[in-house]
Design a protein around this motif. Structure first.
Motif, mmCIF file in Angstrom:
data_model
loop_
_atom_site.group_PDB
_atom_site.id
_atom_site.type_symbol
_atom_site.label_atom_id
_atom_site.label_comp_id
_atom_site.label_asym_id
_atom_site.label_seq_id
_atom_site.Cartn_x
_atom_site.Cartn_y
_atom_site.Cartn_z
ATOM 1 N N VAL A 196 -6.278 41.955 -44.993
ATOM 2 C CA VAL A 196 -7.512 41.579 -44.307
ATOM 3 C C VAL A 196 -8.686 41.699 -45.283
ATOM 4 N N VAL A 200 -8.640 48.134 -40.144
ATOM 5 C CA VAL A 200 -7.897 46.901 -39.857
ATOM 6 C C VAL A 200 -7.727 46.722 -38.353
ATOM 7 N N LYS A 201 -7.376 47.796 -37.672
ATOM 8 C CA LYS A 201 -7.155 47.731 -36.223
ATOM 9 C C LYS A 201 -8.408 47.258 -35.493
ATOM 10 N N VAL A 206 -9.356 43.322 -36.638
ATOM 11 C CA VAL A 206 -8.529 42.224 -36.125
ATOM 12 C C VAL A 206 -8.179 42.398 -34.656
ATOM 13 N N PHE A 222 -2.121 43.225 -38.501
ATOM 14 C CA PHE A 222 -2.676 41.927 -38.867
ATOM 15 C C PHE A 222 -1.558 40.906 -38.758
ATOM 16 N N SER A 241 -3.849 35.932 -36.241
ATOM 17 C CA SER A 241 -5.224 36.357 -36.496
ATOM 18 C C SER A 241 -5.682 36.004 -37.897
ATOM 19 N N ALA A 242 -4.836 35.284 -38.649
ATOM 20 C CA ALA A 242 -5.188 34.922 -40.021
ATOM 21 C C ALA A 242 -6.267 33.853 -40.038
#
Length: 234
Positions: free
Chosen positions: A44, A151-152, A155, A160, A164-165
């Protein structure tokens, strides 16, 4: 990354980046400008901003730094609200938490290498229900957990995932599609027992396409576009 002076914001930035990006001293108000840096955490892309400590100041330069901090707090997608758990909560700490209570915020209790000054379990019950991570920016303790929480929150889930990219631009989206096509060719060739030279050729094409995204390879048409649209000189 926000907090009052000397809670370890710059040390935290350096520890997350694993490099000496920001100057760290025991002098309050060392950071007067916004220090930005980008990195990838579990795939991410994240842009970190170390900000000036929040406090009432008379120094004109530091005052501008505090104003910039206020602006970045409004713009931020995620606030790392840093507190020093080795000292009692200050009015500046409470002020910060009040400012960010409606934003996506991760509470970072720093300096766990020092004795705790308060019963934080009790204190946290009286604060907004922010997710909380305990770290030592000095020793690196808790940094892995901190990155996972970032990260949590960014996204919106524990991991990830492909759904969600995000491809930042059309060229990179095209490169991703080409990479997928070449990898599908590799699978097909492997299933059909094609010669290794052909499989290696498809793999090389896939790697080149990925290289366009991360900047390791630059195709001629991209260079032509750069030189035709921008004036590049000494």
């Amino acid at each position: 990354i926000a907090g009052r002076v000397n809670v370890g914001k710059s040390s935290l930035l350096n520890r997350i980046l694993d490099e000496q990006k920001a100057i760290v001293t025991a002098i309050p108000g060392t950071t007067r400008d916004v220090i930005e840096s980008t990195l990838s955490i579990e795939g991410v892309p994240v842009r970190l901003m170390d900000t000036a400590g929040i406090r009432e100041v008379a120094d004109e330069v530091e005052k501008i730094g505090v104003q910039l901090t206020e602006e970045k707090l409004k713009e931020a997608d995620l606030v790392l609200a840093v507190l020093d758990q080795s000292v009692s909560l200050s009015p500046e700490d409470i002020q910060l938490l009040e400012k960010v209570k409606k934003k996506t915020t991760l509470l970072v209790l720093n300096k766990i290498d020092l004795p705790s000054a308060m019963n934080w379990e009790k204190v946290l019950k009286d604060l907004p229900p922010f997710p909380t991570v305990r770290v030592s920016a000095l020793r690196g303790e808790g940094i892995s957990r901190l990155k996972k929480e970032i990260v949590k929150l960014v996204v919106g889930g524990d991991k990830f995932t492909a759904s969600s990219a995000i491809a930042p631009n059309v060229r990179q989206a095209k490169a991703l599609r080409e990479t997928k096509k070449f990898l599908e060719n590799v699978l097909r060739c492997t299933t059909e027992n094609a010669p290794l030279e052909i499989i290696a050729f498809e793999l090389r094409n896939a790697l080149d396409s990925l290289g366009e995204i991360v900047g390791e390879t630059t195709p001629e048409h991209v260079l032509e576009s750069i030189f035709s649209n921008f004036c590049i000189g000494k």
